[in-house]
Design a protein around this motif. Structure first.
Motif, PDB file in Angstrom:
ATOM      1  N   VAL A 257       0.820  -1.257  -0.087  1.00  0.00           N
ATOM      2  CA  VAL A 257       0.168  -0.105  -0.040  1.00  0.00           C
ATOM      3  C   VAL A 257       0.959   1.316   0.112  1.00  0.00           C
ATOM      4  O   VAL A 257       2.002   1.231   0.772  1.00  0.00           O
ATOM      5  CB  VAL A 257      -0.910   0.036   1.286  1.00  0.00           C
ATOM      6  N   ILE A 258       0.434   2.145  -0.665  1.00  0.00           N
ATOM      7  CA  ILE A 258       1.060   3.467  -0.726  1.00  0.00           C
ATOM      8  C   ILE A 258      -0.117   4.434  -0.136  1.00  0.00           C
ATOM      9  O   ILE A 258      -1.053   4.651  -0.523  1.00  0.00           O
ATOM     10  CB  ILE A 258       1.688   3.994  -1.760  1.00  0.00           C
ATOM     11  N   SER A 259       0.643   5.254   1.131  1.00  0.00           N
ATOM     12  CA  SER A 259      -0.413   6.198   1.751  1.00  0.00           C
ATOM     13  C   SER A 259      -0.032   7.511   0.900  1.00  0.00           C
ATOM     14  O   SER A 259       0.960   8.036   0.989  1.00  0.00           O
ATOM     15  CB  SER A 259      -0.082   6.447   3.257  1.00  0.00           C
ATOM     16  N   ILE A 260      -1.272   8.083   0.289  1.00  0.00           N
ATOM     17  CA  ILE A 260      -0.902   9.337  -0.383  1.00  0.00           C
ATOM     18  C   ILE A 260      -1.351  10.740   0.108  1.00  0.00           C
ATOM     19  O   ILE A 260      -2.405  10.653   0.804  1.00  0.00           O
ATOM     20  CB  ILE A 260      -1.648   9.151  -1.633  1.00  0.00           C
ATOM     21  N   ASP A 261      -0.756  11.719   0.115  1.00  0.00           N
ATOM     22  CA  ASP A 261      -1.059  13.066   0.711  1.00  0.00           C
ATOM     23  C   ASP A 261      -2.248  13.579  -0.244  1.00  0.00           C
ATOM     24  O   ASP A 261      -2.583  13.241  -1.048  1.00  0.00           O
ATOM     25  CB  ASP A 261       0.506  13.872   0.639  1.00  0.00           C
ATOM     26  N   TRP A 262      -2.509  14.793   0.113  1.00  0.00           N
ATOM     27  CA  TRP A 262      -3.764  15.247  -0.518  1.00  0.00           C
ATOM     28  C   TRP A 262      -3.609  16.297  -1.651  1.00  0.00           C
ATOM     29  O   TRP A 262      -4.439  16.951  -2.162  1.00  0.00           O
ATOM     30  CB  TRP A 262      -4.603  16.097   0.560  1.00  0.00           C
ATOM     31  N   ASN A 263      -2.361  16.285  -2.296  1.00  0.00           N
ATOM     32  CA  ASN A 263      -2.135  17.208  -3.244  1.00  0.00           C
ATOM     33  C   ASN A 263      -2.377  16.600  -4.567  1.00  0.00           C
ATOM     34  O   ASN A 263      -2.339  17.389  -5.779  1.00  0.00           O
ATOM     35  CB  ASN A 263      -0.551  17.594  -3.304  1.00  0.00           C
ATOM     36  N   VAL A 264      -2.686  15.395  -4.870  1.00  0.00           N
ATOM     37  CA  VAL A 264      -3.143  14.676  -6.164  1.00  0.00           C
ATOM     38  C   VAL A 264      -4.530  13.838  -6.126  1.00  0.00           C
ATOM     39  O   VAL A 264      -4.965  13.489  -4.850  1.00  0.00           O
ATOM     40  CB  VAL A 264      -1.840  13.636  -6.320  1.00  0.00           C
ATOM     41  N   ASP A 265      -5.126  13.974  -7.363  1.00  0.00           N
ATOM     42  CA  ASP A 265      -6.110  12.846  -7.259  1.00  0.00           C
ATOM     43  C   ASP A 265      -5.844  11.543  -7.049  1.00  0.00           C
ATOM     44  O   ASP A 265      -5.169  11.050  -7.863  1.00  0.00           O
ATOM     45  CB  ASP A 265      -6.710  13.319  -8.889  1.00  0.00           C
ATOM     46  N   LEU A 266      -6.788  10.945  -6.444  1.00  0.00           N
ATOM     47  CA  LEU A 266      -6.215   9.615  -5.600  1.00  0.00           C
ATOM     48  C   LEU A 266      -6.546   8.580  -6.749  1.00  0.00           C
ATOM     49  O   LEU A 266      -5.670   7.660  -7.020  1.00  0.00           O
ATOM     50  CB  LEU A 266      -7.082   9.133  -4.598  1.00  0.00           C
TER      51      LEU A 266
END
Ligand SMILES: Cc1c2[nH]c(c1CCC(=O)O)Cc1[nH]c(c(CCC(=O)O)c1C)Cc1[nH]c(c(CCC(=O)O)c1C)Cc1[nH]c(c(C)c1CCC(=O)O)C2
Length: 339
Positions: A257-266
């Protein structure tokens, strides 16, 4: 645990709904956390298994999340290696003996996992309390982020001394990072042996690095750690601030799993990753300050976007801030379960 929502989603298997947990879900935004914190120091709480278990259980009992995260801190590895660690209210973490020279690095121990036995003991108490209800997530700091605290002696805005070491003394930096990586792999394997059901690696400050520096000084050591984990049925989650940029490289370290910050469309970033890598994220934590109507609208927007996707775990793009209203966090969990 293999059949829980969280572990299935982490392995990109179909689930009836996306699981939810939140980084920093046990902390100062909860009155019940302060009831404990007012009696004990933060490190006492981490090092006393019954207290660590009490705090770990707060969001399980009060929020009804789908995963518990061990109550501890990423800096305990630095302390075990010889760092003189303290946490002071309003000041944050401090290492009183910062690591700045070759002699400082030589003095750090790596055969230290026995000093972290209190974490293994806490995991056993927590698993008794969870009693098979939801998975327990263990964690550690990534070498670059832990290095930054050891070198700066505490929190930093610009990581000036740390980056100076990477740029002017790369061999020294590699020696330090390599030592932290050794301890971190042993430490995560200790947590796995003690019974955690998933592990997350926090590289919170990776976004300070240029692409080449991230690759050389962070990614390389995360890859080494992941390759050493006894990970059968234990998903590995890789988190950093900056994952909206680094995710394709992070995938090469082979996390589940990669936990993604909020700067990008998931969904966009998920489509750029190899099949079989799940994503976790990625609500801006500031949304939890907003009106309930906004919270619902933004969470449902994210869920609509991810509809039908296997391998999606709801989380924030970073941790809950201490002054976010508890009621809003509780509301967010409720509406996610209703979606
Ligand atoms: C960078 C980092 C640290 N610690 C951690 C990170 C990576 C996560 C992230 O990026 O947010 C990780 C961490 N720290 C804590 C947890 C517990 C589990 C959880 O609820 O998520 C986890 C997973 C408890 C904590 N760790 C800390 C607290 C607050 C302690 C207190 O009560 O004063 C808690 C609940 C202390 C801590 N520890 C650290 C800092 C910078 C601070 C001070 C923060 C501040 O003052 O706002 C280092």
């Amino acid at each position: 645990m293999r059949d829980s929502l969280l572990i299935k989603a982490a392995f990109s298997e179909e689930t009836p709904r996306p699981p939810v947990w939140m980084m920093r879900q046990a902390g100062r935004f909860m009155k019940e956390y302060w009831d404990i914190k007012n009696k004990y120091s933060f490190l006492e709480m981490c090092k006393t298994p019954e207290l660590a278990a009490d705090v770990t259980m707060l969001p399980v009992d009060l929020l009804g999340i789908d995963g518990a995260i061990l109550f501890s801190d990423i800096l305990v590895t630095g302390e075990a290696m010889g760092g003189d660690l303290s946490f002071t209210q309003g000041v944050g973490p401090k290492f009183a003996n910062p690591v700045r020279t070759k002699a400082d690095i030589d003095a750090l121990d790596t055969q230290v996992v026995h000093k972290l036995q209190y974490v293994a003991d806490a995991i056993k108490v927590i698993q008794q309390r969870l009693n098979g209800s939801i998975p327990l997530i263990g964690f550690a700091g990534a070498p670059f982020t832990v290095m930054s605290y050891l070198v700066e002696g505490g929190s930093s805005k610009d990581f000036k001394l740390t980056k100076l070491m990477l740029h002017n003394e790369p061999e020294m930096a590699h020696q330090l990072l390599s030592k932290i990586a050794t301890v971190t792999a042993d430490y995560l394997n200790l947590q796995i042996a003690a019974g955690v059901n998933a592990v997350q690696i926090f590289d919170s400050w990776a976004q300070a690095l240029a692409w080449d520096d991230y690759k050389e000084f962070s990614h390389r050591y995360i890859t080494e750690i992941i390759s050493k984990l006894n990970r059968k049925d234990i998903p590995v989650i890789s988190f950093c601030k900056g994952s909206s940029v680094f995710a394709p490289l992070m995938a090469e370290a082979k996390p589940d799993v990669i936990s993604i910050d909020w700067n990008v469309d998931l969904l966009d970033i998920k489509k750029r990753l190899p099949a079989g890598i799940a994503v976790q994220g990625n609500l801006d934590p500031h949304i939890l300050y907003a009106d309930k109507k906004v919270i619902k609208e933004r969470i449902y927007r994210l869920f609509d976007r991810m509809k039908g996707e296997k391998g999606f775990i709801f989380n924030l793009g970073h941790g809950i801030m201490p002054d976010i209203p508890f009621d809003n966090v509780k509301y967010a969990v409720e509406i996610i379960k209703e979606y």
